[in-house]
Design a protein around this motif. Structure first.
Motif, short mmCIF file in Angstrom:
data_model
loop_
_atom_site.label_atom_id
_atom_site.label_comp_id
_atom_site.label_asym_id
_atom_site.label_seq_id
_atom_site.Cartn_x
_atom_site.Cartn_y
_atom_site.Cartn_z
N GLU A 177 54.65 34.46 25.30
CA GLU A 177 54.73 34.74 26.73
C GLU A 177 56.02 34.18 27.34
OE1 GLU A 177 53.14 36.49 28.85
OE2 GLU A 177 51.34 37.08 27.75
N TYR A 178 56.53 33.10 26.75
CA TYR A 178 57.76 32.50 27.26
C TYR A 178 58.97 33.40 27.02
CZ TYR A 178 55.36 28.05 27.98
OH TYR A 178 54.51 27.06 28.43
N PHE A 179 58.83 34.36 26.12
CA PHE A 179 59.95 35.26 25.79
C PHE A 179 59.80 36.64 26.44
CE2 PHE A 179 59.46 32.57 21.86
CZ PHE A 179 60.58 31.78 22.10
N GLU A 180 58.97 36.73 27.48
CA GLU A 180 58.70 38.04 28.07
C GLU A 180 59.99 38.75 28.50
OE1 GLU A 180 56.12 40.18 31.65
OE2 GLU A 180 56.10 38.01 31.43
N LYS A 181 60.96 38.02 29.02
CA LYS A 181 62.21 38.63 29.48
C LYS A 181 63.30 38.62 28.41
CE LYS A 181 61.35 37.55 34.33
NZ LYS A 181 61.86 36.87 35.56
N ASP A 182 63.00 38.03 27.27
CA ASP A 182 63.97 37.97 26.17
C ASP A 182 63.59 39.03 25.14
OD1 ASP A 182 65.70 37.37 24.13
OD2 ASP A 182 65.25 35.23 24.07
N LYS A 183 64.05 40.25 25.38
CA LYS A 183 63.65 41.37 24.53
C LYS A 183 64.15 41.23 23.09
CE LYS A 183 61.63 43.52 27.92
NZ LYS A 183 60.17 43.56 28.00
N ASN A 184 65.32 40.65 22.91
CA ASN A 184 65.86 40.52 21.56
C ASN A 184 64.99 39.60 20.70
OD1 ASN A 184 68.06 42.19 22.08
ND2 ASN A 184 69.30 40.50 22.86
N THR A 185 64.55 38.49 21.28
CA THR A 185 63.69 37.56 20.53
C THR A 185 62.36 38.21 20.21
OG1 THR A 185 64.73 35.62 21.54
CG2 THR A 185 62.53 35.32 20.60
N LEU A 186 61.78 38.90 21.18
CA LEU A 186 60.50 39.57 20.94
C LEU A 186 60.62 40.63 19.85
CD1 LEU A 186 58.98 40.01 24.52
CD2 LEU A 186 58.09 38.59 22.67
N TYR A 187 61.75 41.35 19.87
CA TYR A 187 61.95 42.36 18.85
C TYR A 187 62.03 41.72 17.47
CZ TYR A 187 63.88 46.31 16.28
OH TYR A 187 64.08 47.29 15.35
N SER A 188 62.68 40.57 17.38
CA SER A 188 62.76 39.86 16.10
C SER A 188 61.37 39.44 15.62
CB SER A 188 63.66 38.63 16.23
OG SER A 188 64.98 39.01 16.56
N CYS A 189 60.52 39.06 16.56
CA CYS A 189 59.15 38.66 16.20
C CYS A 189 58.35 39.81 15.61
CB CYS A 189 58.43 38.11 17.43
SG CYS A 189 59.11 36.55 18.06
N LEU A 190 58.68 41.03 16.01
CA LEU A 190 57.98 42.20 15.47
C LEU A 190 58.10 42.29 13.95
CD1 LEU A 190 59.10 45.06 17.90
CD2 LEU A 190 56.85 44.02 17.81
N LEU A 191 59.20 41.77 13.42
CA LEU A 191 59.55 41.99 12.01
C LEU A 191 59.04 40.89 11.08
CD1 LEU A 191 63.26 43.05 12.65
CD2 LEU A 191 61.24 44.51 12.60
N VAL A 192 58.38 39.87 11.63
CA VAL A 192 57.97 38.73 10.80
C VAL A 192 56.79 39.10 9.90
CG1 VAL A 192 57.07 36.38 10.82
CG2 VAL A 192 58.87 37.05 12.44
N ASN A 193 55.68 39.50 10.52
CA ASN A 193 54.50 39.94 9.76
C ASN A 193 53.59 40.73 10.69
OD1 ASN A 193 52.85 38.06 11.23
ND2 ASN A 193 53.46 36.44 9.79
N ARG A 194 52.49 41.19 10.16
CA ARG A 194 51.59 42.07 10.94
C ARG A 194 51.03 41.35 12.17
NH1 ARG A 194 49.95 47.53 11.47
NH2 ARG A 194 48.01 47.48 12.63
N LEU A 195 50.62 40.11 12.02
CA LEU A 195 50.04 39.37 13.14
C LEU A 195 51.06 39.16 14.25
CD1 LEU A 195 47.74 37.81 14.45
CD2 LEU A 195 48.48 35.78 13.17
N TRP A 196 52.26 38.71 13.88
CA TRP A 196 53.31 38.53 14.88
C TRP A 196 53.64 39.84 15.58
CZ3 TRP A 196 57.49 34.40 14.91
CH2 TRP A 196 56.98 33.18 14.45
N CYS A 197 53.64 40.89 14.83
CA CYS A 197 53.92 42.22 15.39
C CYS A 197 52.87 42.60 16.42
CB CYS A 197 53.99 43.24 14.27
SG CYS A 197 54.38 44.91 14.83
N GLU A 198 51.59 42.41 16.08
CA GLU A 198 50.51 42.79 16.98
C GLU A 198 50.53 42.01 18.29
OE1 GLU A 198 47.00 42.18 14.70
OE2 GLU A 198 47.16 44.09 13.62
N VAL A 199 50.92 40.74 18.21
CA VAL A 199 50.96 39.92 19.42
C VAL A 199 52.19 40.23 20.27
CG1 VAL A 199 51.12 37.55 20.30
CG2 VAL A 199 49.65 38.06 18.32
#
Length: 490
Positions: free
Chosen positions: A15-37
């Motif tokens: 939630e702290y990265f809501e305005k940081d799209k680049n960081t959130l996009y990187s989180c998508l690529l870690v694993n399925r759980l991180w992607c879903e969240v």
């Protein structure tokens, strides 16, 4: 095997990265759980990707992003919508979606959807008719109304409302019932305003951009709300009865409205005196004398006013009188004028400021000392560099010696064609002296510049010193930001 954080913990962190799209996009690529969240947060407001001042067709990177978004939305369309589009000559090859992305959205821009559709059709060099474009837009909007459980924000501007009949969309009432933010132009078709008025009664933030006309449904929309708290009025030049009715209707919220922005408008301001609980007032104009009516407010008391921002030039005597009455409660002040008498008035009448944006002319160091001494709650200040403003070395020396114990953030704005004259030794002395202060609050340093300015970090030695003291923990963070005329307005 390392233990994984549960989804609820990840969600709280992301939630702290809501305005940081680049960081959130990187989180998508870690694993399925991180992607879903992370995907739920990333798609909450997909309109945060700005088009750029030259338009989307000149920004290749952003074009790719927007193309990806619209193609993803099209892939989420139900089969019946895809079949309808195919029957009408619209055929998109899209992969099956991993998620129901549309259901994650809480912010909807009808204007944005139209721009994306034009983009994707242009890229395909399609000769699609207006009917086909409208049909695609309708099916995407229908999907939003059906899939989004509760929309938070909606914006729509001229030219996009005539063909939209929300009442026919399944789930529209549920989707829009708790809408809290609405952005629109004044000349939208009255039928659309009537639809919103019947469904939405909980709008708290309203942004109106006035066009050549003002619909007779706009005042009705405003009147139907229960708890309006924030209003932005932009480009108000209308003299129509409907335009005046909008202003009169806003007075219904004299006790609940706490935030008012008036941008690029030329209008009497006496009506503002009705909003007795106003906490934030912002006035802006692109030309001198843009708020000539401010003299109507010089004797008005706003007992709850905490934030005051003027992006226009006012008569100094009138502004000083206003600060004499209302300055004591102010926590944040932005003044565009450069006037020593005004700065001295700020020091005298605004002792509780936490954030200050003003200008200090060269050979006026005593005024800066007075402000820093009198405003003991000051945490942040914006300092203009170059032209005829106080030089960097002198400013930093005064700041080190006189800044209040809670001060921690300095924004240095380099005006057009400004060239830094700060030597690396002077910069290093500032950091050493700052660390020796009684207060050990870490410094945050922000450089604001345009492409014509040569700011202090462009000196390689200065940049090495900044990096060195960041590693030592003397500097909390350091950022360089491009200057935009309206970046303080949002």
């Amino acid at each position: 095997m390392p233990r994984l954080l549960p989804a609820d913990c990840l969600n709280e962190i992301f939630e702290y990265f809501e305005k940081d799209k680049n960081t959130l996009y990187s989180c998508l690529l870690v694993n399925r759980l991180w992607c879903e969240v992370s995907v739920r947060i990333l798609w909450r407001n997909i309109w945060n990707f700005q088009y750029g001042k030259y338009g989307i067709f000149y920004m290749p990177y952003q074009i790719r992003i927007l193309m990806s978004i619209i193609n993803t939305l099209i892939s989420c369309l139900p089969n019946e919508s895809k079949e309808l589009l195919y029957e009408n000559g619209i055929n998109f090859k899209s992969k099956k979606s991993l998620f129901n992305y549309a259901s994650f959205c809480r912010v909807l821009s009808i204007h944005g959807i139209d721009q994306m559709i034009q983009l994707v059709l242009r890229k395909q060099q399609s000769t699609t008719s207006n009917y086909q474009k409208n049909l695609l837009s309708q099916e995407i909007l229908k999907m939003f109304m059906n899939q989004v459980s509760s929309l938070r924000s909606l914006d729509i501007y001229s030219g996009y409302s005539k063909e939209i009949i929300l009442d026919r969309f399944p789930g529209a009432k549920r989707c829009l019932n708790y809408l809290t933010e609405f952005k629109c132009s004044s000349d939208i078709d009255p039928k659309f305003f009537n639809q919103i008025s019947r469904i939405c009664h909980n709008i708290q933030i309203l942004n109106i951009k006035f066009g050549n006309d003002t619909s007779d449904g706009l005042a009705e929309l405003i009147s139907s709300q229960n708890n309006l708290k924030s209003v932005t009025l932009q480009n108000y030049y209308t003299t129509t009865d409907n335009g005046k009715k909008v202003i009169d209707t806003l007075k219904k919220f004299s006790s609940t409205l706490i935030k008012l922005k008036i941008r690029k408008s030329y209008m009497p301001l006496l009506f503002i005196s009705d909003f007795i609980n106003l906490q934030e007032l912002i006035l802006s104009s692109d030309y001198y004398g843009g708020c000539n009516y401010f003299n109507q407010l010089q004797d008005v008391t706003f007992p709850q006013l905490k934030v005051l921002k003027f992006y226009t030039f006012l008569e100094v005597e009138i502004l000083i009188k206003f600060l004499e009455i209302n300055g004591k409660n102010l926590r944040e002040l932005y003044i565009r004028d450069e006037n020593n008498s005004l700065n001295l008035a700020i020091a005298k009448f605004c002792p509780n400021l936490e954030t200050l944006f003003t200008k200090f002319i060269d050979k006026e160091p005593e005024t800066l000392k007075t402000i820093l001494t009198n405003c003991q709650n000051l945490e942040k200040i914006n300092f203009w560099c170059g032209y005829r403003y106080l030089n960097e070395k002198e400013f930093l020396e005064i700041l080190t010696e006189y800044s209040p114990k809670n001060f921690y953030k300095l924004e240095m704005y380099y005006v057009f064609n400004a060239q830094s004259k700060l030597f690396s030794k002077e910069l290093e002395n500032f950091f050493i002296d700052w660390n020796d202060r009684t207060s050990k609050k870490l410094l945050s340093l922000v450089i604001i510049k345009d492409h014509e300015s040569l700011s202090l970090e462009e000196n390689d030695k200065n940049m090495k010193i900044i990096q060195s003291y960041m590693k030592l923990g003397f500097i909390k963070n350091f950022r360089i930001r491009k200057y935009e005329n309206n970046h303080y307005l949002y």
